[in-house]
Design an enzyme around this catalytic site. Structure first.
Site, short mmCIF file in Angstrom:
data_model
loop_
_atom_site.label_atom_id
_atom_site.label_comp_id
_atom_site.label_asym_id
_atom_site.label_seq_id
_atom_site.Cartn_x
_atom_site.Cartn_y
_atom_site.Cartn_z
N THR A 377 -0.98 -14.16 -4.82
CA THR A 377 -2.00 -13.14 -4.56
C THR A 377 -3.22 -13.85 -3.97
O THR A 377 -3.31 -15.08 -4.01
CB THR A 377 -2.35 -12.35 -5.84
OG1 THR A 377 -1.15 -11.82 -6.37
CG2 THR A 377 -3.32 -11.23 -5.63
N ASN A 397 2.76 -9.99 -4.85
CA ASN A 397 3.04 -10.14 -6.28
C ASN A 397 3.45 -11.57 -6.65
O ASN A 397 2.61 -12.45 -6.63
CB ASN A 397 4.03 -9.09 -6.78
CG ASN A 397 4.03 -9.02 -8.30
OD1 ASN A 397 3.03 -9.36 -8.93
ND2 ASN A 397 5.11 -8.61 -8.90
N ASP A 419 5.58 -4.61 -11.04
CA ASP A 419 4.31 -4.19 -11.66
C ASP A 419 4.45 -2.85 -12.39
O ASP A 419 3.56 -2.45 -13.13
CB ASP A 419 3.18 -4.12 -10.62
CG ASP A 419 2.58 -5.49 -10.34
OD1 ASP A 419 2.74 -6.39 -11.18
OD2 ASP A 419 1.95 -5.67 -9.29
N SER A 448 -1.99 -2.01 -11.43
CA SER A 448 -2.34 -3.34 -10.93
C SER A 448 -3.46 -3.96 -11.75
O SER A 448 -4.32 -3.26 -12.28
CB SER A 448 -2.80 -3.23 -9.48
OG SER A 448 -3.19 -4.48 -8.99
N SER A 449 -3.45 -5.28 -11.82
CA SER A 449 -4.57 -6.01 -12.44
C SER A 449 -5.65 -6.32 -11.41
O SER A 449 -6.75 -6.72 -11.77
CB SER A 449 -4.08 -7.33 -13.02
OG SER A 449 -3.13 -7.10 -14.03
N GLY A 470 -4.34 -13.70 -9.90
CA GLY A 470 -4.06 -14.29 -11.21
C GLY A 470 -3.37 -13.32 -12.15
O GLY A 470 -3.42 -13.50 -13.37
N GLY A 471 -2.73 -12.29 -11.59
CA GLY A 471 -1.96 -11.36 -12.42
C GLY A 471 -2.82 -10.79 -13.54
O GLY A 471 -3.97 -10.40 -13.33
O1 DON Z 1 -1.25 -6.13 -8.86
C1 DON Z 1 -1.02 -6.92 -9.77
O2 DON Z 1 -1.46 -6.81 -10.88
C2 DON Z 1 -0.16 -8.14 -9.46
N1 DON Z 1 0.78 -7.82 -8.43
C3 DON Z 1 -1.05 -9.27 -9.07
C4 DON Z 1 -0.30 -10.55 -8.97
C5 DON Z 1 -1.12 -11.76 -9.04
O3 DON Z 1 -2.32 -11.72 -9.04
C6 DON Z 1 -0.39 -13.04 -9.14
N2 DON Z 1 -1.28 -14.14 -9.25
N3 DON Z 1 -1.21 -15.14 -9.82
#
Ligand code: DON
Length: 564
Positions: A377, A397, A419, A448-449, A470-471
Protein backbone atom coordinates in the site's frame (compact mmCIF):
# COMPACT_ATOMS: atom_id res chain seq x y z
CA UNK A 1 -9.38 -7.71 43.01
CA UNK A 2 -6.89 -4.86 42.69
CA UNK A 3 -4.62 -6.33 40.07
CA UNK A 4 -4.29 -3.21 38.05
CA UNK A 5 -3.53 -0.87 40.91
CA UNK A 6 -0.22 -2.45 41.79
CA UNK A 7 1.72 -1.85 38.61
CA UNK A 8 0.40 1.69 38.54
CA UNK A 9 2.55 2.64 41.50
CA UNK A 10 5.33 3.74 39.27
CA UNK A 11 8.65 5.33 40.07
CA UNK A 12 9.44 9.01 39.46
CA UNK A 13 11.20 8.07 36.25
CA UNK A 14 8.12 6.27 34.92
CA UNK A 15 5.85 9.15 35.82
CA UNK A 16 7.32 11.09 32.92
CA UNK A 17 4.79 11.40 30.12
CA UNK A 18 6.90 9.34 27.78
CA UNK A 19 10.57 8.38 27.67
CA UNK A 20 12.94 10.54 25.65
CA UNK A 21 13.84 8.20 22.84
CA UNK A 22 16.00 10.02 20.35
CA UNK A 23 15.15 9.65 16.68
CA UNK A 24 18.13 9.12 14.36
CA UNK A 25 19.52 12.53 13.37
CA UNK A 26 21.46 10.88 10.57
CA UNK A 27 18.27 9.68 8.91
CA UNK A 28 16.57 13.03 9.49
CA UNK A 29 18.66 14.60 6.71
CA UNK A 30 17.02 12.27 4.21
CA UNK A 31 13.50 11.88 5.57
CA UNK A 32 12.61 15.46 6.55
CA UNK A 33 12.51 18.57 4.39
CA UNK A 34 11.51 22.18 5.05
CA UNK A 35 10.19 24.45 2.30
CA UNK A 36 7.85 27.39 1.78
CA UNK A 37 6.06 27.00 -1.58
CA UNK A 38 4.91 23.41 -1.74
CA UNK A 39 5.77 19.99 -0.31
CA UNK A 40 5.04 16.37 -1.20
CA UNK A 41 5.84 13.25 0.85
CA UNK A 42 5.70 9.80 -0.79
CA UNK A 43 7.35 6.39 -0.57
CA UNK A 44 9.70 6.76 -3.55
CA UNK A 45 12.02 9.66 -4.43
CA UNK A 46 10.95 9.52 -8.10
CA UNK A 47 7.25 9.74 -7.18
CA UNK A 48 7.97 12.90 -5.16
CA UNK A 49 10.09 14.08 -8.09
CA UNK A 50 7.14 13.53 -10.47
CA UNK A 51 5.16 15.89 -8.22
CA UNK A 52 7.90 18.54 -8.31
CA UNK A 53 8.09 18.22 -12.10
CA UNK A 54 4.43 19.02 -12.69
CA UNK A 55 4.38 21.73 -10.02
CA UNK A 56 7.19 23.48 -11.92
CA UNK A 57 5.11 23.25 -15.10
CA UNK A 58 2.40 25.32 -13.39
CA UNK A 59 0.38 22.43 -11.95
CA UNK A 60 -1.56 22.68 -8.71
CA UNK A 61 -1.66 20.22 -5.77
CA UNK A 62 -4.14 17.99 -7.61
CA UNK A 63 -1.84 17.76 -10.64
CA UNK A 64 0.99 16.94 -8.24
CA UNK A 65 -1.11 14.20 -6.60
CA UNK A 66 -2.07 12.80 -10.03
CA UNK A 67 1.49 12.67 -11.34
CA UNK A 68 2.75 11.11 -8.08
CA UNK A 69 -0.12 8.56 -8.05
CA UNK A 70 0.55 7.25 -11.56
CA UNK A 71 4.30 7.34 -10.89
CA UNK A 72 4.07 5.36 -7.64
CA UNK A 73 1.94 2.75 -9.44
CA UNK A 74 4.98 2.11 -11.63
CA UNK A 75 7.60 2.48 -8.89
CA UNK A 76 5.95 0.38 -6.16
CA UNK A 77 4.18 -2.44 -8.04
CA UNK A 78 4.37 -4.53 -4.83
CA UNK A 79 2.19 -1.93 -3.06
CA UNK A 80 -0.22 -0.32 -5.46
CA UNK A 81 -0.95 -0.10 -9.17
CA UNK A 82 -3.50 0.64 -11.85
CA UNK A 83 -5.37 -2.55 -10.85
CA UNK A 84 -5.79 -1.27 -7.28
CA UNK A 85 -7.99 1.23 -5.52
CA UNK A 86 -7.90 3.95 -2.91
CA UNK A 87 -9.30 6.98 -1.15
CA UNK A 88 -8.45 10.68 -1.43
CA UNK A 89 -9.35 13.80 0.50
CA UNK A 90 -8.98 17.06 -1.44
CA UNK A 91 -9.07 20.41 0.37
CA UNK A 92 -8.84 23.61 -1.65
CA UNK A 93 -9.59 26.34 0.95
CA UNK A 94 -11.06 28.78 -1.59
CA UNK A 95 -13.16 26.13 -3.37
CA UNK A 96 -14.21 23.35 -1.03
CA UNK A 97 -13.50 19.90 0.36
CA UNK A 98 -14.15 16.51 -1.17
CA UNK A 99 -13.73 12.85 -0.30
CA UNK A 100 -13.34 10.28 -3.09
CA UNK A 101 -13.79 6.54 -2.78
CA UNK A 102 -12.23 4.78 -5.76
CA UNK A 103 -11.66 1.56 -3.94
CA UNK A 104 -12.19 -1.88 -5.47
CA UNK A 105 -15.75 -3.24 -5.54
CA UNK A 106 -16.81 -6.85 -5.37
CA UNK A 107 -17.59 -8.09 -8.90
CA UNK A 108 -21.14 -9.17 -9.72
CA UNK A 109 -20.06 -12.76 -9.13
CA UNK A 110 -18.45 -11.96 -5.79
CA UNK A 111 -20.47 -13.68 -3.07
CA UNK A 112 -19.50 -15.51 0.12
CA UNK A 113 -20.43 -18.81 -1.55
CA UNK A 114 -17.57 -18.33 -3.99
CA UNK A 115 -15.10 -18.72 -1.12
CA UNK A 116 -16.47 -21.84 0.53
CA UNK A 117 -14.74 -25.20 0.36
CA UNK A 118 -16.85 -28.25 -0.50
CA UNK A 119 -17.15 -28.95 3.23
CA UNK A 120 -18.64 -25.48 3.77
CA UNK A 121 -15.63 -23.99 5.57
CA UNK A 122 -14.18 -20.65 4.34
CA UNK A 123 -11.41 -20.93 1.75
CA UNK A 124 -8.97 -18.32 3.07
CA UNK A 125 -6.41 -19.12 0.34
CA UNK A 126 -8.83 -18.48 -2.49
CA UNK A 127 -9.74 -15.03 -1.17
CA UNK A 128 -6.09 -14.13 -0.60
CA UNK A 129 -4.25 -15.19 -3.78
CA UNK A 130 -5.01 -15.71 -7.45
CA UNK A 131 -7.65 -14.50 -9.88
CA UNK A 132 -10.60 -14.77 -7.45
CA UNK A 133 -9.01 -12.52 -4.85
CA UNK A 134 -9.27 -9.41 -7.05
CA UNK A 135 -11.97 -6.77 -6.87
CA UNK A 136 -12.96 -4.40 -9.69
CA UNK A 137 -10.16 -1.78 -9.67
CA UNK A 138 -10.81 1.95 -9.21
CA UNK A 139 -7.45 3.76 -9.18
CA UNK A 140 -7.48 4.88 -12.82
CA UNK A 141 -11.09 6.09 -12.80
CA UNK A 142 -10.69 7.78 -9.42
CA UNK A 143 -7.43 9.59 -10.04
CA UNK A 144 -8.52 10.77 -13.52
CA UNK A 145 -11.85 12.04 -12.15
CA UNK A 146 -10.15 14.08 -9.41
CA UNK A 147 -7.67 15.52 -11.91
CA UNK A 148 -10.46 16.47 -14.32
CA UNK A 149 -12.43 18.18 -11.58
CA UNK A 150 -9.62 20.12 -9.93
CA UNK A 151 -6.38 19.87 -11.94
CA UNK A 152 -4.97 22.51 -14.28
CA UNK A 153 -2.64 20.59 -16.57
CA UNK A 154 -3.29 18.30 -19.54
CA UNK A 155 -3.45 14.55 -18.90
CA UNK A 156 -0.31 14.16 -21.01
CA UNK A 157 1.62 16.37 -18.55
CA UNK A 158 0.55 14.50 -15.43
CA UNK A 159 1.05 11.05 -16.96
CA UNK A 160 4.46 11.88 -18.43
CA UNK A 161 6.66 10.90 -15.44
CA UNK A 162 4.92 7.52 -14.96
CA UNK A 163 5.20 6.76 -18.67
CA UNK A 164 8.90 7.61 -18.56
CA UNK A 165 9.57 5.44 -15.47
CA UNK A 166 7.79 2.48 -17.08
CA UNK A 167 9.59 2.87 -20.42
CA UNK A 168 13.12 3.78 -19.28
CA UNK A 169 13.04 1.78 -16.08
CA UNK A 170 14.49 2.51 -12.66
CA UNK A 171 16.85 0.74 -10.28
CA UNK A 172 15.27 -1.95 -8.12
CA UNK A 173 15.57 -0.89 -4.45
CA UNK A 174 15.87 -3.25 -1.47
CA UNK A 175 12.17 -3.40 -0.52
CA UNK A 176 11.11 -4.15 -4.11
CA UNK A 177 13.87 -6.76 -4.59
CA UNK A 178 12.86 -8.49 -1.36
CA UNK A 179 9.17 -8.45 -2.32
CA UNK A 180 9.90 -10.01 -5.74
CA UNK A 181 12.06 -12.73 -4.14
CA UNK A 182 9.39 -13.47 -1.54
CA UNK A 183 6.49 -14.12 -3.92
CA UNK A 184 8.47 -15.31 -6.98
CA UNK A 185 7.26 -18.94 -6.82
CA UNK A 186 3.60 -17.86 -6.79
CA UNK A 187 3.87 -15.50 -9.79
CA UNK A 188 2.26 -16.57 -13.08
CA UNK A 189 4.56 -16.69 -16.16
CA UNK A 190 3.59 -13.18 -17.41
CA UNK A 191 4.54 -11.75 -14.05
CA UNK A 192 7.82 -13.67 -13.81
CA UNK A 193 8.73 -12.29 -17.23
CA UNK A 194 8.40 -8.71 -16.01
CA UNK A 195 9.96 -9.17 -12.57
CA UNK A 196 12.64 -11.66 -13.58
CA UNK A 197 15.93 -11.75 -15.46
CA UNK A 198 17.12 -15.09 -16.90
CA UNK A 199 14.27 -16.87 -15.10
CA UNK A 200 15.30 -15.67 -11.65
CA UNK A 201 13.90 -12.81 -9.53
CA UNK A 202 15.21 -9.35 -10.43
CA UNK A 203 17.57 -8.04 -7.73
CA UNK A 204 18.33 -4.80 -5.97
CA UNK A 205 20.33 -2.48 -8.22
CA UNK A 206 19.10 -4.01 -11.50
CA UNK A 207 17.01 -2.03 -13.97
CA UNK A 208 13.27 -2.73 -13.99
CA UNK A 209 11.63 -1.84 -17.31
CA UNK A 210 7.85 -2.41 -17.60
CA UNK A 211 7.14 -2.34 -21.33
CA UNK A 212 3.57 -3.68 -21.19
CA UNK A 213 2.66 -1.29 -18.40
CA UNK A 214 4.12 1.49 -20.57
CA UNK A 215 1.72 0.43 -23.36
CA UNK A 216 -1.21 0.36 -20.95
CA UNK A 217 -0.34 3.88 -19.72
CA UNK A 218 -0.19 5.04 -23.33
CA UNK A 219 -3.66 3.66 -23.96
CA UNK A 220 -4.90 5.56 -20.89
CA UNK A 221 -3.26 8.68 -22.30
CA UNK A 222 -5.12 8.17 -25.57
CA UNK A 223 -8.54 7.02 -24.34
CA UNK A 224 -8.53 8.30 -20.76
CA UNK A 225 -11.20 6.76 -18.50
CA UNK A 226 -12.87 5.06 -21.50
CA UNK A 227 -9.91 2.70 -21.58
CA UNK A 228 -11.14 1.46 -18.19
CA UNK A 229 -14.76 1.05 -19.34
CA UNK A 230 -14.49 -0.85 -22.62
CA UNK A 231 -10.96 -0.31 -23.93
CA UNK A 232 -8.28 -2.75 -25.01
CA UNK A 233 -7.16 -3.18 -21.40
CA UNK A 234 -10.64 -4.35 -20.39
CA UNK A 235 -10.65 -6.78 -23.35
CA UNK A 236 -7.37 -8.30 -22.20
CA UNK A 237 -8.56 -8.65 -18.60
CA UNK A 238 -11.79 -10.26 -19.85
CA UNK A 239 -9.76 -12.67 -21.97
CA UNK A 240 -7.65 -13.61 -18.93
CA UNK A 241 -10.77 -14.23 -16.82
CA UNK A 242 -12.18 -16.71 -19.39
CA UNK A 243 -10.07 -19.27 -17.59
CA UNK A 244 -11.51 -18.19 -14.25
CA UNK A 245 -15.24 -18.46 -14.65
CA UNK A 246 -15.40 -14.86 -15.93
CA UNK A 247 -15.19 -13.82 -12.28
CA UNK A 248 -14.53 -10.25 -13.47
CA UNK A 249 -16.75 -9.52 -16.45
CA UNK A 250 -17.12 -6.68 -18.95
CA UNK A 251 -20.23 -5.59 -17.04
CA UNK A 252 -18.20 -4.99 -13.88
CA UNK A 253 -16.00 -2.42 -15.64
CA UNK A 254 -18.99 -0.64 -17.18
CA UNK A 255 -20.76 -0.37 -13.86
CA UNK A 256 -17.82 0.82 -11.79
CA UNK A 257 -18.53 4.22 -10.19
CA UNK A 258 -16.16 6.50 -8.31
CA UNK A 259 -17.98 7.75 -5.21
CA UNK A 260 -17.71 11.39 -4.30
CA UNK A 261 -18.86 12.09 -0.75
CA UNK A 262 -18.44 14.71 1.96
CA UNK A 263 -15.40 14.21 4.15
CA UNK A 264 -16.06 13.32 7.78
CA UNK A 265 -15.18 16.39 9.88
CA UNK A 266 -14.94 16.39 13.66
CA UNK A 267 -13.32 18.53 16.28
CA UNK A 268 -10.59 16.71 18.18
CA UNK A 269 -7.38 17.56 20.07
CA UNK A 270 -7.85 21.27 19.28
CA UNK A 271 -8.19 20.85 15.51
CA UNK A 272 -10.79 20.10 12.88
CA UNK A 273 -9.98 16.62 11.66
CA UNK A 274 -11.13 15.90 8.11
CA UNK A 275 -10.99 12.25 7.16
CA UNK A 276 -12.52 9.61 4.92
CA UNK A 277 -15.97 8.35 5.98
CA UNK A 278 -16.88 4.60 5.88
CA UNK A 279 -15.93 2.20 4.36
CA UNK A 280 -12.67 3.79 5.56
CA UNK A 281 -11.65 3.49 9.23
CA UNK A 282 -11.39 7.27 9.66
CA UNK A 283 -14.39 7.27 11.99
CA UNK A 284 -12.81 4.67 14.27
CA UNK A 285 -9.64 6.73 14.42
CA UNK A 286 -11.75 9.69 15.56
CA UNK A 287 -13.41 7.56 18.28
CA UNK A 288 -9.93 6.53 19.41
CA UNK A 289 -8.74 10.14 19.65
CA UNK A 290 -11.88 11.32 21.44
CA UNK A 291 -11.71 8.43 23.91
CA UNK A 292 -8.13 9.35 24.76
CA UNK A 293 -9.08 13.03 25.20
CA UNK A 294 -11.88 12.07 27.59
CA UNK A 295 -9.65 9.77 29.66
CA UNK A 296 -6.91 12.39 29.84
CA UNK A 297 -9.45 14.77 31.44
CA UNK A 298 -10.40 12.34 34.22
CA UNK A 299 -8.53 11.91 37.48
CA UNK A 300 -9.23 8.16 37.76
CA UNK A 301 -6.66 7.22 35.20
CA UNK A 302 -3.06 6.89 36.27
CA UNK A 303 -0.66 9.37 34.70
CA UNK A 304 2.89 8.68 33.56
CA UNK A 305 4.07 6.24 30.93
CA UNK A 306 2.07 3.28 32.23
CA UNK A 307 -1.07 5.36 32.63
CA UNK A 308 -0.71 6.84 29.14
CA UNK A 309 -0.20 3.38 27.69
CA UNK A 310 -3.36 2.10 29.38
CA UNK A 311 -5.42 5.04 28.11
CA UNK A 312 -4.12 4.72 24.56
CA UNK A 313 -4.58 0.96 24.53
CA UNK A 314 -8.10 1.09 25.88
CA UNK A 315 -9.06 3.80 23.37
CA UNK A 316 -7.72 1.65 20.53
CA UNK A 317 -9.52 -1.43 21.83
CA UNK A 318 -12.91 0.26 21.77
CA UNK A 319 -12.32 1.75 18.32
CA UNK A 320 -11.29 -1.59 16.77
CA UNK A 321 -14.16 -3.38 18.53
CA UNK A 322 -16.55 -0.95 16.82
CA UNK A 323 -14.74 -1.47 13.53
CA UNK A 324 -15.08 -5.25 13.82
CA UNK A 325 -18.76 -5.13 14.77
CA UNK A 326 -20.05 -2.24 12.67
CA UNK A 327 -17.56 -1.42 9.91
CA UNK A 328 -18.53 -1.93 6.28
CA UNK A 329 -19.83 -0.30 3.12
CA UNK A 330 -22.41 2.33 4.21
CA UNK A 331 -24.55 1.51 1.18
CA UNK A 332 -25.18 -1.95 2.63
CA UNK A 333 -24.94 -1.46 6.37
CA UNK A 334 -25.64 1.31 8.85
CA UNK A 335 -22.33 2.54 10.24
CA UNK A 336 -23.50 4.91 13.03
CA UNK A 337 -20.91 7.62 12.38
CA UNK A 338 -22.72 10.29 14.43
CA UNK A 339 -23.00 7.99 17.44
CA UNK A 340 -19.40 6.80 17.27
CA UNK A 341 -18.14 10.37 17.47
CA UNK A 342 -20.74 11.67 19.91
CA UNK A 343 -19.55 12.90 23.32
CA UNK A 344 -22.21 10.90 25.24
CA UNK A 345 -21.11 7.69 23.58
CA UNK A 346 -17.46 8.49 24.28
CA UNK A 347 -18.25 9.27 27.93
CA UNK A 348 -20.22 6.05 28.37
CA UNK A 349 -17.44 3.99 26.89
CA UNK A 350 -14.88 5.72 29.10
CA UNK A 351 -17.11 5.04 32.13
CA UNK A 352 -16.88 1.34 31.31
CA UNK A 353 -13.11 1.48 31.10
CA UNK A 354 -12.99 3.46 34.32
CA UNK A 355 -14.93 0.72 36.10
CA UNK A 356 -12.53 -1.84 34.76
CA UNK A 357 -9.49 0.15 35.85
CA UNK A 358 -10.83 0.77 39.36
CA UNK A 359 -12.01 -2.81 39.94
CA UNK A 360 -9.06 -4.38 38.19
CA UNK A 361 -11.58 -6.69 36.58
CA UNK A 362 -10.13 -7.19 33.11
CA UNK A 363 -12.23 -9.34 30.92
CA UNK A 364 -10.19 -11.16 28.35
CA UNK A 365 -11.59 -11.44 24.87
CA UNK A 366 -11.05 -14.35 22.51
CA UNK A 367 -7.68 -14.33 20.82
CA UNK A 368 -7.91 -13.62 17.09
CA UNK A 369 -5.41 -14.26 14.30
CA UNK A 370 -1.91 -12.87 14.21
CA UNK A 371 -1.35 -10.16 11.60
CA UNK A 372 1.07 -11.47 8.98
CA UNK A 373 4.09 -9.48 7.92
CA UNK A 374 3.17 -7.20 5.04
CA UNK A 375 4.69 -3.97 3.73
CA UNK A 376 2.66 -2.56 0.92
CA UNK A 377 0.00 0.00 0.00
CA UNK A 378 1.16 3.60 -0.29
CA UNK A 379 0.28 7.12 0.77
CA UNK A 380 0.79 10.55 -0.82
CA UNK A 381 0.55 13.82 1.15
CA UNK A 382 0.71 17.18 -0.67
CA UNK A 383 0.31 20.78 0.54
CA UNK A 384 1.11 24.22 -0.89
CA UNK A 385 1.64 27.54 0.89
CA UNK A 386 -2.04 28.53 0.42
CA UNK A 387 -3.07 25.39 2.33
CA UNK A 388 -4.36 23.53 -0.75
CA UNK A 389 -3.94 19.89 0.13
CA UNK A 390 -4.44 16.30 -1.02
CA UNK A 391 -4.20 13.20 1.16
CA UNK A 392 -4.52 9.88 -0.65
CA UNK A 393 -3.91 6.22 0.24
CA UNK A 394 -3.82 3.68 -2.60
CA UNK A 395 -3.33 -0.06 -2.62
CA UNK A 396 -3.45 -3.47 -4.25
CA UNK A 397 -3.68 -4.84 -0.65
CA UNK A 398 -1.09 -7.58 0.10
CA UNK A 399 2.47 -7.75 -1.25
CA UNK A 400 1.99 -7.83 -5.04
CA UNK A 401 -1.76 -8.28 -4.42
CA UNK A 402 -3.04 -11.50 -5.98
CA UNK A 403 0.49 -12.19 -7.34
CA UNK A 404 -0.94 -12.61 -10.85
CA UNK A 405 -0.37 -10.44 -13.89
CA UNK A 406 -2.91 -10.05 -16.67
CA UNK A 407 -0.96 -11.08 -19.81
CA UNK A 408 -0.20 -8.20 -22.17
CA UNK A 409 -1.04 -5.42 -19.70
CA UNK A 410 1.71 -5.18 -17.06
CA UNK A 411 -1.10 -5.04 -14.48
CA UNK A 412 -0.78 -6.87 -11.17
CA UNK A 413 -4.18 -7.96 -9.81
CA UNK A 414 -5.18 -6.68 -6.37
CA UNK A 415 -6.24 -9.14 -3.64
CA UNK A 416 -8.63 -6.73 -1.97
CA UNK A 417 -11.48 -9.27 -1.70
CA UNK A 418 -9.56 -10.36 1.43
CA UNK A 419 -10.55 -7.06 3.06
CA UNK A 420 -14.08 -8.46 3.27
CA UNK A 421 -14.91 -10.62 6.23
CA UNK A 422 -15.01 -14.10 4.66
CA UNK A 423 -17.06 -15.31 7.65
CA UNK A 424 -17.78 -13.75 11.06
CA UNK A 425 -14.77 -14.10 13.35
CA UNK A 426 -12.37 -15.48 10.71
CA UNK A 427 -9.33 -13.15 10.65
CA UNK A 428 -7.97 -11.69 7.38
CA UNK A 429 -4.37 -10.98 6.33
CA UNK A 430 -4.06 -8.31 9.03
CA UNK A 431 -5.58 -10.48 11.78
CA UNK A 432 -8.71 -8.32 11.61
CA UNK A 433 -12.10 -9.84 12.17
CA UNK A 434 -15.41 -8.50 10.93
CA UNK A 435 -19.12 -9.08 11.15
CA UNK A 436 -22.00 -9.38 8.70
CA UNK A 437 -21.61 -5.64 8.10
CA UNK A 438 -18.50 -6.44 6.06
CA UNK A 439 -19.76 -9.65 4.44
CA UNK A 440 -19.19 -10.12 0.70
CA UNK A 441 -21.92 -9.00 -1.69
CA UNK A 442 -21.90 -8.15 -5.43
CA UNK A 443 -20.98 -4.51 -6.05
CA UNK A 444 -20.06 -3.94 -2.40
CA UNK A 445 -16.92 -2.13 -1.23
CA UNK A 446 -14.82 -3.93 1.39
CA UNK A 447 -14.08 -2.25 4.71
CA UNK A 448 -10.69 -0.52 4.72
CA UNK A 449 -8.14 0.64 7.27
CA UNK A 450 -6.91 3.34 4.89
CA UNK A 451 -7.63 6.70 6.53
CA UNK A 452 -6.28 9.69 4.58
CA UNK A 453 -6.62 12.74 6.80
CA UNK A 454 -6.19 16.53 6.78
CA UNK A 455 -6.13 18.66 9.95
CA UNK A 456 -7.44 22.22 9.93
CA UNK A 457 -7.08 25.01 12.46
CA UNK A 458 -10.33 26.49 13.78
CA UNK A 459 -10.15 29.29 11.17
CA UNK A 460 -10.02 26.73 8.34
CA UNK A 461 -6.28 27.08 7.69
CA UNK A 462 -4.64 23.80 6.75
CA UNK A 463 -2.36 22.50 9.51
CA UNK A 464 -1.33 19.04 8.38
CA UNK A 465 -1.83 16.34 5.74
CA UNK A 466 -1.28 12.75 6.88
CA UNK A 467 -1.84 9.10 6.01
CA UNK A 468 -0.12 5.73 5.88
CA UNK A 469 0.01 2.24 4.46
CA UNK A 470 0.15 -0.58 7.03
CA UNK A 471 -3.11 -2.53 6.99
CA UNK A 472 -4.75 -2.67 10.41
CA UNK A 473 -2.01 -0.44 11.83
CA UNK A 474 -2.89 2.56 9.66
CA UNK A 475 -5.27 4.29 12.13
CA UNK A 476 -2.94 3.71 15.08
CA UNK A 477 0.07 5.07 13.15
CA UNK A 478 -1.81 8.32 12.57
CA UNK A 479 -2.95 8.35 16.22
CA UNK A 480 0.63 7.80 17.48
CA UNK A 481 2.08 10.49 15.20
CA UNK A 482 -0.55 13.10 16.10
CA UNK A 483 -0.27 12.18 19.80
CA UNK A 484 3.45 12.97 19.81
CA UNK A 485 3.18 15.99 17.51
CA UNK A 486 0.12 17.74 18.94
CA UNK A 487 0.01 16.56 22.56
CA UNK A 488 3.62 15.75 23.45
CA UNK A 489 4.93 18.64 21.32
CA UNK A 490 7.66 16.69 19.58
CA UNK A 491 8.78 17.86 16.17
CA UNK A 492 7.23 16.23 13.12
CA UNK A 493 10.15 13.95 12.28
CA UNK A 494 10.42 12.70 15.88
CA UNK A 495 6.67 12.18 16.00
CA UNK A 496 6.73 9.96 12.92
CA UNK A 497 9.80 8.09 14.20
CA UNK A 498 8.72 7.64 17.82
CA UNK A 499 8.16 3.99 18.90
CA UNK A 500 4.48 3.16 18.57
CA UNK A 501 1.71 1.48 20.54
CA UNK A 502 -0.88 -0.66 18.77
CA UNK A 503 -3.92 -2.66 19.85
CA UNK A 504 -6.58 -3.82 17.39
CA UNK A 505 -9.06 -5.57 19.74
CA UNK A 506 -8.34 -8.96 18.23
CA UNK A 507 -5.87 -10.53 18.62
CA UNK A 508 -5.98 -9.39 22.25
CA UNK A 509 -2.34 -8.34 22.22
CA UNK A 510 -0.69 -5.01 22.98
CA UNK A 511 1.94 -4.50 20.27
CA UNK A 512 4.84 -2.24 21.24
CA UNK A 513 7.80 -1.15 19.15
CA UNK A 514 11.00 -2.85 20.40
CA UNK A 515 12.54 0.43 21.63
CA UNK A 516 9.87 0.62 24.35
CA UNK A 517 11.20 -2.52 25.97
CA UNK A 518 12.65 -1.80 29.36
CA UNK A 519 10.70 1.43 29.89
CA UNK A 520 7.89 -0.27 31.79
CA UNK A 521 8.00 -1.46 35.40
CA UNK A 522 9.52 -4.87 36.09
CA UNK A 523 6.12 -6.50 35.80
CA UNK A 524 5.64 -5.04 32.30
CA UNK A 525 1.94 -4.24 32.06
CA UNK A 526 0.76 -7.61 33.43
CA UNK A 527 -2.86 -6.91 32.54
CA UNK A 528 -2.07 -7.05 28.82
CA UNK A 529 -0.48 -9.67 26.63
CA UNK A 530 2.46 -7.65 25.34
CA UNK A 531 4.31 -8.42 22.14
CA UNK A 532 7.33 -6.41 21.00
CA UNK A 533 7.72 -5.99 17.27
CA UNK A 534 8.08 -3.32 14.61
CA UNK A 535 4.90 -1.35 13.81
CA UNK A 536 4.36 -1.88 10.08
CA UNK A 537 2.71 1.38 9.05
CA UNK A 538 4.74 4.06 7.26
CA UNK A 539 3.54 7.63 7.79
CA UNK A 540 3.76 10.32 5.09
CA UNK A 541 2.98 13.80 6.36
CA UNK A 542 3.27 17.49 5.53
CA UNK A 543 2.61 20.18 8.13
CA UNK A 544 2.43 23.96 8.06
CA UNK A 545 4.51 25.65 10.73
CA UNK A 546 4.31 29.44 10.45
CA UNK A 547 5.31 30.25 6.88
CA UNK A 548 7.14 26.94 6.51
CA UNK A 549 6.03 23.60 5.14
CA UNK A 550 7.62 20.56 6.77
CA UNK A 551 7.50 17.20 5.00
CA UNK A 552 8.39 13.82 6.49
CA UNK A 553 8.47 10.45 4.76
CA UNK A 554 8.61 7.63 7.32
CA UNK A 555 12.26 6.61 7.86
CA UNK A 556 11.14 2.95 7.64
CA UNK A 557 10.40 3.52 3.95
CA UNK A 558 12.18 4.25 0.71
CA UNK A 559 10.71 7.65 -0.05
CA UNK A 560 11.61 11.26 0.60
CA UNK A 561 9.67 14.50 0.90
CA UNK A 562 10.43 17.00 -1.85
CA UNK A 563 9.48 20.64 -2.31
CA UNK A 564 10.92 24.12 -1.97
O1 DON B 1 -7.69 -1.20 2.77
C1 DON B 1 -7.09 -1.85 3.63
O2 DON B 1 -7.36 -1.81 4.80
C2 DON B 1 -5.92 -2.71 3.18
N1 DON B 1 -6.13 -3.17 1.85
C3 DON B 1 -4.66 -1.91 3.30
C4 DON B 1 -3.46 -2.75 3.10
C5 DON B 1 -2.21 -2.18 3.62
O3 DON B 1 -2.14 -1.07 4.06
C6 DON B 1 -1.03 -3.08 3.61
N2 DON B 1 0.11 -2.45 4.19
N3 DON B 1 0.98 -2.86 4.82
Amino acid sequence: MQRLLEPIEVTKEQEKPFPQIQASEEKRVRYELVGREFMIATDHPLASQAGVEVWKQGGNVVDVFTAASFAISVLRPQSTGLFGGGFAIVYLPKKGKWAYDFRERSPKKGTAAYYLKPDGSPDTDKILRGAYSAGVPGNVQGILKIQKQHGKLAISDVLAPAIRYAKNGFAVYADLGNAVAKVWPQMNPSMQKVFGIDNRPIREGELLVQEELFQTLNRILENEEKEWVDGETVNRVTEYYKEYDQFLSEEDWKEYQVKQVDPLITSVWGYQLMTMPPPSSGVHMVTMMQMYAEMAKRKTFPKGLVGETIQITEAMRVAYRDRANLGGDPKYTDVPVAKLTDSHYIQEEVNEIEKKVVSGNWKTIPKGGEPKDSYNTTHISVMDKEGNAVSSTQSINGIFGAVQMVPGTGLVLNNTMDDFSIAPGVPNLYGLVGSKANAIAPGKTPLSSMSPTILLESNGNTKLVIGAPGGSQIPTSIFNTLYHYLLQKRNLYESVSFPRIHHQYQPDILFLDPELKGYFPETELPFYQVQYGRHRAKVFVVSKEGDKLVGVSDPKGEGVPLGF
